[in-house]
Design an enzyme around this catalytic site. Sequence first.
Site, PDB file in Angstrom:
ATOM      1  N   SER A 129      89.302   1.100   1.978  1.00  0.00           N
ATOM      2  CA  SER A 129      88.553   2.047   2.805  1.00  0.00           C
ATOM      3  C   SER A 129      88.530   3.441   2.190  1.00  0.00           C
ATOM      4  O   SER A 129      89.462   3.835   1.483  1.00  0.00           O
ATOM      5  CB  SER A 129      89.197   2.157   4.194  1.00  0.00           C
ATOM      6  OG  SER A 129      89.072   0.958   4.893  1.00  0.00           O
ATOM      7  N   GLU A 244      92.521 -12.906   5.175  1.00  0.00           N
ATOM      8  CA  GLU A 244      93.197 -12.054   6.145  1.00  0.00           C
ATOM      9  C   GLU A 244      92.842 -12.472   7.572  1.00  0.00           C
ATOM     10  O   GLU A 244      93.665 -12.412   8.460  1.00  0.00           O
ATOM     11  CB  GLU A 244      92.772 -10.596   5.900  1.00  0.00           C
ATOM     12  CG  GLU A 244      93.539  -9.589   6.747  1.00  0.00           C
ATOM     13  CD  GLU A 244      92.966  -8.180   6.652  1.00  0.00           C
ATOM     14  OE1 GLU A 244      91.888  -8.007   6.071  1.00  0.00           O
ATOM     15  OE2 GLU A 244      93.603  -7.271   7.182  1.00  0.00           O
ATOM     16  N   SER A 385      86.134  -4.415  11.834  1.00  0.00           N
ATOM     17  CA  SER A 385      86.193  -4.091  13.264  1.00  0.00           C
ATOM     18  C   SER A 385      85.594  -5.234  14.082  1.00  0.00           C
ATOM     19  O   SER A 385      84.845  -6.062  13.562  1.00  0.00           O
ATOM     20  CB  SER A 385      85.415  -2.802  13.541  1.00  0.00           C
ATOM     21  OG  SER A 385      84.028  -3.055  13.421  1.00  0.00           O
ATOM     22  N   GLU A 387      83.284  -5.158  16.056  1.00  0.00           N
ATOM     23  CA  GLU A 387      81.809  -5.089  16.024  1.00  0.00           C
ATOM     24  C   GLU A 387      81.290  -5.745  14.745  1.00  0.00           C
ATOM     25  O   GLU A 387      80.269  -6.450  14.775  1.00  0.00           O
ATOM     26  CB  GLU A 387      81.351  -3.631  16.115  1.00  0.00           C
ATOM     27  CG  GLU A 387      81.532  -3.013  17.500  1.00  0.00           C
ATOM     28  CD  GLU A 387      82.992  -2.826  17.907  1.00  0.00           C
ATOM     29  OE1 GLU A 387      83.840  -2.586  17.009  1.00  0.00           O
ATOM     30  OE2 GLU A 387      83.297  -2.959  19.103  1.00  0.00           O
TER      31      GLU A 387
END
Lengths: 400, 374
Positions: A129, A244, A385, A387
């Site tokens: 990130s 993951e 996320s 979303e």
Amino acid sequence: MDLSFTAEERAFRAELRDFFHTAVPDRIRRKLREGLHASKEEQVEAQRILNARGLAVPHWPVEWGGQNWSPIQTYIYQDELQQASVPSPLPFNCSMVGPVIAEFGSQVHKQRFLARAANLDDWWCQGFSEPGAGSDLASLRTAAVRDGDHFVINGQKTWTTLGQYADWIFVLARTDMAAKKQEGISFILVDMKTPGITVRPIQTIDGGVEVNEVWFDDVRVPAENLVGEINKGWDYAKFLLGNERTGIARIGISKARLLRIRELAAMEHVGEIRLIDDPKFREKLVNVEVELKALEMTQLRVVAQEKYLPRGKPNPMSSVLKIKGSELQQATTELMMDVIGPYVAPFFTEEELEFRNEPPIGPDDAATAAPMYFNMRKVSIYGGSNEIQRNILAKAVLGF
Amino acid sequence: MDFDLSDDQRLLKDSVDRLVADIYGFEQRKALLASSDGWSRENWAKFAELGLLGANFAEQHNGFGGGAVETMLIAQAFGRGLVVEPYLATVTLAGGLLRHCGVASLQDEYLPRIAAGEVTMCFAHHERLARYNQDYVSVSATRAGDGWQINGEKSLVLHGATADKIIVSARISGAVTDAGGIGLFLVDAAGLQRRGYATQDGQRAAEISFSATPAEAVLSLDAHGVIAQTIDEASAFLCAEAVGAMEDMHATTIDYMKTRKQFGRAIGEFQVLQHRAVDMLVELEQARSMSLYATMMSSETDAAERSRAISAARVQIGTSSRKLGQEAIQLHGGIAMTMEYKVGHYFKRLTMIEKTFGDTESHRARLVAAGTAF
């Protein structure tokens, strides 16, 4: 169709349970049970105990320490490990960079890094990130420019979990500025001691320091630290994130939390009755239990499908596990807040809790209830996320 | 742990799916609903031919020798097709009571006839004041000569008006909600006063009056356990039926979102709607998981553990089906409000399932009383 565990599977479970409870020191497991974090030394100690028994990286290829278990055995292992409150083998080593190196790395990489990663001789952290690249990870701007037999890396990574302990970082960096955004990214291994790297801790709302910013300022990295092919890093990152996701439901951890909630709710009183006997509290508890049972069955269904899917290809259904698993982890922290009641308020750092001489204030685990509630808001944000998981399901399962 | 169907189970699933697709078109079903019985004896004969009516009966009773998984496969298919024949009443409820009551002569006499499609049955148990208390039985059974006679009113009896034989629960002793003192009796339907009616979802039910009605046979004089086991199995059936209905409802919604155009594009291109469709998927998968769990646990011998598992499944499926159903209608818009469109019919069936053999709140209350859903 037979939805019960076989005698072999039950024996396997019993053996693991016994090992986790006897071999991993209770002083470490108790910390996790009470909502504290393992220290760096404790994480290393626990992982080495597992590794000595072949239990740190059972899902890796056999030649690098894997166990060649069935998907169901891997599931049972995770479930028991989590329920016993054993610190999970460091995910950056064991679920992320390890499988990527084993799958795409050179023979030199494998020999240099894998055994050390399994034993936590090297502590890895994740450089994915960036301030401008969160859910839209492929828009990352950290650049690696070839200069002779080195890459020169410049840029900034963020949310680097436990980067303060790390010996190595695996970095996604842009190696082709002209290519479409997913196609110019490479996967590079960087020694954290290299000059030009600066780590700045970020304090999160729970009061702890778990994540960091990492700056790269003309960091020179040997070209041989590139994993796989140049500009193919996005594929490796997708492979990594797929790994993951299956573990991210963390059902065993939620089960352990619910057990602890029951223990504590049996000691608290509401008027004349114990909190655990309060119908309203029980109702909240069983609602979470019902959904967790459903999620466990969903997880088992996803596990059972694995034998029909090509290896290394993530099952989009694991996004269901991520969404529900994170919501339920968060729900358990809310229940714990209900149990502790007004005593969620006093704030102490983890160091103060561990080394103080004064008696605790309020019920057991009071000091960790609110920090854990605050901290666990992260689980619906990280690892893609919720979303983003919905976007994945909309596309891959519903065909939008 | 193995989620794969056996060859026999796959064969059963394929054939029941095919049959339902074949005989349960929207218009075909509409005609059935308008008929006086509300279901088709022709269809019933086809179920018998395929072995569905004895799917979970022993082979000695002309059954298929299957178990809970076979029942689940049939229920899912019936859910997708919104089947209205008295399968739950005859095979799951009456068949279950006969199988569990342990009276070999009655099993030998009736199970083969059910499997052959020669007799339909129902379970007259619910009463006006019972709500969801399975032990509430005020209808009385009293000795009359060598036998028993039944007096009182039963209500909401699934497929009660067309059943040939009725199994009725009746109190032999004790207070009206005692678990002990409940008997199960077989009664011939001829001459009984029965008031049949349609239910909201196009199924049928009846109010039945017993007035010095002679019992033909006794299934049990201490029936609490048999009734609880049978109703738990019926709940597992309803869970699977709901999953079948939800599956088709969800798929229909997704298809509609891909074809319905507004503002110049398919409404499925809007992310806000995509995410709602995904939330429906999550509900569906959680419901499917708990239907499997209910199936697995419906034959558990520890009654307390079985009933917790069934209640947990019903809480999940009751919650999921309500959310999914309401969203399916909302995402369609006006079309799903009409009787000409299948989604509304699914919604009605799911809504009635949620009120059959305990609603979500009553099952949650069972779990709260038990202290845990695990």
